[in-house]
Design a protein around this motif. Structure first.
Motif, short mmCIF file in Angstrom:
data_model
loop_
_atom_site.label_atom_id
_atom_site.label_comp_id
_atom_site.label_asym_id
_atom_site.label_seq_id
_atom_site.Cartn_x
_atom_site.Cartn_y
_atom_site.Cartn_z
N ASP A 166 0.87 -1.17 0.00
CA ASP A 166 0.00 0.00 0.00
C ASP A 166 0.91 1.22 0.00
N GLU A 167 1.42 1.55 -1.17
CA GLU A 167 2.42 2.60 -1.32
C GLU A 167 1.85 3.71 -2.18
N ALA A 168 1.82 4.90 -1.63
CA ALA A 168 1.32 6.03 -2.40
C ALA A 168 2.39 6.48 -3.39
N SER A 169 1.96 6.69 -4.62
CA SER A 169 2.88 7.17 -5.64
C SER A 169 2.86 8.69 -5.65
N SER A 170 3.82 9.29 -6.33
CA SER A 170 3.84 10.75 -6.44
C SER A 170 2.59 11.23 -7.17
N GLU A 171 2.08 10.43 -8.11
CA GLU A 171 0.85 10.79 -8.82
C GLU A 171 -0.34 10.80 -7.87
N ASP A 172 -0.43 9.81 -6.97
CA ASP A 172 -1.51 9.75 -6.00
C ASP A 172 -1.45 10.95 -5.06
N VAL A 173 -0.25 11.29 -4.60
CA VAL A 173 -0.08 12.44 -3.70
C VAL A 173 -0.49 13.73 -4.40
N ALA A 174 -0.09 13.91 -5.65
CA ALA A 174 -0.46 15.11 -6.38
C ALA A 174 -1.97 15.21 -6.56
#
Length: 117
Positions: free
Chosen positions: A103-111
């Motif tokens: 369950d790792e947030a990507s930079s795209e998810d954070v943006a």
């Protein structure tokens, strides 16, 4: 003996989601085929060079190369190389499978999440 683990290095990746420009399945297959094509082209060229040099120098004939049978140790070394090679070839599939289990947030998810605020 080297302390570098080539199998671990084959799985190294940057964080975040992998960008796809085509269908994801098509790109995964294309990546695997391109890696195999590159490896095969290099291998073919090197093998051809070695066979020609060995035959020119009278060290071996192509027939001797064709009928070579490896020892147990040589076969084990070849097996280890094959494992490393397959890890490189199927790297993209391994990384995506691992990403599904984390369950790792990507930079795209954070943006996207920050854009909602």
């Amino acid at each position: 003996m080297s302390t570098i683990d080539p199998l671990a290095l084959a799985g190294a990746k940057s964080k975040g989601k992998r960008p796809y420009f085509l269908d994801a399945d098509v790109e995964r297959l294309t990546n695997v085929v391109l890696v195999l094509t590159q490896e095969l082209a290099v291998l073919r060229e090197r093998t051809d060079t070695l066979e020609r040099l060995l035959e020119q120098s009278g060290v071996l004939t192509r027939q001797e190369i064709e009928t070579f049978s490896p020892t147990k140790q040589q076969a084990d070394e070849r097996g280890a190389w094959t494992q490393e090679y397959l890890a490189r070839v199927f790297r993209i599939l391994q990384q995506e499978r691992e990403a599904l289990t984390r369950d790792e947030a990507s930079s795209e998810d954070v943006a996207e999440e920050l854009a909602k605020v």
